[in-house]
Design an enzyme around this catalytic site. Structure first.
Site, short mmCIF file in Angstrom:
data_model
loop_
_atom_site.label_atom_id
_atom_site.label_comp_id
_atom_site.label_asym_id
_atom_site.label_seq_id
_atom_site.Cartn_x
_atom_site.Cartn_y
_atom_site.Cartn_z
N THR A 65 0.84 -1.19 0.00
CA THR A 65 0.00 0.00 0.00
C THR A 65 0.87 1.24 0.00
O THR A 65 2.03 1.21 0.42
CB THR A 65 -0.90 0.07 1.25
N ASP A 66 0.33 2.34 -0.47
CA ASP A 66 0.96 3.64 -0.21
C ASP A 66 0.76 3.94 1.28
O ASP A 66 0.09 3.19 2.01
CB ASP A 66 0.35 4.72 -1.10
N ALA A 67 1.34 5.04 1.75
CA ALA A 67 1.33 5.35 3.18
C ALA A 67 -0.10 5.38 3.73
O ALA A 67 -0.97 6.05 3.17
CB ALA A 67 2.02 6.68 3.43
#
Length: 572
Positions: free
Chosen positions: A290-292
């Site tokens: 995932t992104d942040a």
């Protein structure tokens, strides 16, 4: 739901490597399996991290993380931290950095080579390769194994500031032309590549740090653009893909006609995009991260206790960053216990993560002690070879966007007294402008025979124009507008209303504007008749910029059409 094949790309594991993965998996508790899903962000400073009273070693031992990232630090500081983390972990860690422009993303003293925008302007696949090559060498010297780059987004909306400088082009062809050589460069150092931001940024202006990103392309349009880019990188063996907090609504509803608009989720939580489009249709067999997870594109979807496990259930294999160590770990563990994450999905995610570690033979390096890097290895960081590549990239990429009054070259005979205007973005943020840039300009120009006065833009007072012309021979506007997550669109913000730094003086004295970050400042300064895009404010870029302004070397960079922001006035 497709399961990983560790004998196929991008892993290509032999029987011994697979045996280590399976034996390790069999030895793990459910808590250790849950921990392998997390990437923790470490900060330098007091010996506690993520807002919790834990040392780095305690985070490893209590939460069993599978991957580490960090923020800031010199090469030596980074190396020391990573050696500590690896020494504390039973299972060797993946360690990631954001090195989209060279080694400067790995450490404060790492070597910048060229951003995506600068690479595109250079029209040089060698510059692209060199950026990856230097990134890989400097990361490896510090003990980093994963690069969360290159960015393979396609920049089609000039208002998009998230990938304005990180994107390698406005078409799929250009993005592939430069990102594939970048990957080959960093592979020289056996660095795992993580491309981003699936299913694709660059089509809209908003920032997924602040709001759900939306890619509005139809399935046919996406297949012909972003789909081509991802398919090519998958065929090239990319090991990891970062899912953005970006929805692809038309494609999602085509994949699952039961989805109403209210059901559309970002890719990080959308099984139809991760399992359906990426892992099944495109055949991606690697790991998805995932992104942040603190970004509002994700947090606005549902409660955190729900989306932490649902990201893994949707097909992501790694979860980027804790908010609160105990709470997020508990959310993920409870998701396993409640069956939101099935045992099959948990095992598959772990196999994909462990498979990357086996591909790098981290377990063997852990056993023989070579997992730890030494001070001698850091000699490559900022070495003469890398600095020469930086200078070459600057020479090829710096771009003369316009010079409609033909006022170049700058020279100390005609332009001895320079008034310097410095335009910056936010101060004190994670990414911000710096007074170092002004100091470098003043020092370099003074050494070349100019007298430089730095303007105070906090006043509206301009004074008599004839007096201005009597005291100033040329105006030099240096823009270093850099920001992060504070607004959806970063533009020039003058220091005060009708500030005297606004280019009211373009007809009074020869005026030259240089941008050291964003490429589209003509939208806010269309009256400027000479604009240079220089992309970065390192020493080599500043020297090369002044050389080119003075005519000592030619401008060879080529701008894309977005620099005009669709405004006819910008070309005048």
């Amino acid at each position: 739901m497709p399961l990983v094949d560790l004998k196929s790309a991008p892993y290509h594991l032999d029987d011994g490597q697979i045996a280590w993965v399976e034996q390790t998996l069999a030895s793990m508790t459910v808590e250790e399996q849950v921990g392998q899903l997390f990437t923790n962000l470490f900060f330098f400073g007091p010996d506690s991290f993520s807002g919790n009273a834990y040392t780095a070693e305690e985070i490893i031992q209590k939460f069993h993380i599978g991957c580490a990232r960090y923020q800031g630090g010199t090469a030596a500081e980074v190396q020391d931290l990573l050696n500590r983390l690896q020494g504390a972990s039973r299972i060797p860690l993946l360690v990631a950095a954001n090195c989209d422009s060279g080694g400067n993303g790995a450490a404060s003293d790492g070597t910048y080579i060229a951003s995506g925008a600068q690479t595109e302007a250079s029209r040089s696949t060698k510059v692209a390769y060199d950026a990856g090559y230097v990134a890989g060498r400097e990361m490896a010297a510090m003990g980093i194994t994963v690069n969360f780059d290159p960015c393979v987004d396609i920049l089609t909306n000039w208002r998009n500031t998230i990938v304005n400088t990180r994107a390698y082009g406005t078409t799929a062809d250009d993005v592939l032309r430069y990102t594939l050589p970048f990957v080959e460069g960093q592979r020289r150092s056996d660095i795992i590549t993580c491309i981003k931001h699936f299913p694709g940024d660059g089509t809209e202006e908003r920032d997924q740090h602040l709001v759900l990103g939306v890619n509005e392309l139809t399935p046919e349009e996406w297949d012909a653009s972003f789909g081509r880019v991802y398919a090519a990188h998958i065929a090239n063996g990319v090991e990891m893909i970062m899912a953005g907090h970006i929805a692809l609504p038309h494609y999602q509803q085509a994949l699952d006609p039961s989805l109403a608009d209210r059901d559309i989720l970002p890719a990080t939580l959308a099984p139809e995009l991760i399992d359906g489009l990426l892992k099944t249709r495109l055949g991606f067999n690697g790991a998805v991260i995932t992104d942040a997870s603190h970004m509002l594109g994700m947090t606005s979807a549902m409660r955190r206790e729900d989306y932490v496990p649902r990201a893994i259930a949707a097909g992501c294999d790694l979860f980027l960053f804790f908010n609160d160590l105990e709470e997020d770990f508990g959310f993920m563990l409870e998701g396993v216990r409640r069956g939101i994450i099935t045992q099959e999905r948990l095992d598959d995610a772990n196999r994909r993560v462990l498979g990357l570690k086996a591909r790098l033979r981290l377990h063997e390096k852990q056993a023989d002690g070579t997992l730890f890097t030494t001070r001698d290895a850091l000699a490559v960081v900022g070495c003469d070879e890398h600095l020469a590549l930086r200078a070459e990239a600057a020479d090829l990429g710096i771009t003369l966007v316009k010079n409609t009054l033909d006022q170049l070259p700058l020279n100390p005979a005609d332009h001895r007294r320079i008034r310097l205007y410095y335009l910056s973005g936010e101060k004190g943020g994670i990414y911000s402008g710096s007074d170092d840039t002004v100091n470098r300009y003043v020092a370099e120009l003074t050494a070349r025979g100019y007298e430089v006065t730095v303007n105070d833009g906090n006043s509206r007072i301009k004074g008599p124009t004839l007096k201005y012309r009597a005291e100033v021979d040329a105006a030099l506007i240096v823009a270093e507008v850099v920001g992060y997550g504070a607004q959806n669109n970063y533009r020039i913000q003058w220091k005060t209303a009708m500030s005297n730094e606004c280019p009211w003086y373009v007809w009074e004295v020869p005026t030259f504007m240089v941008s050291h970050n964003f490429t589209t400042h003509l939208h806010d300064a269309t009256m400027v008749k000479c604009l240079v895009n220089a992309y970065h404010s390192n020493e080599a870029a500043i020297v090369a910029t002044i050389d080119k302004l003075e005519g000592r070397s030619a401008f060879t960079g080529t701008p894309n059409e977005l620099v005009w922001t669709g405004k006819w006035q910008a070309r005048l």
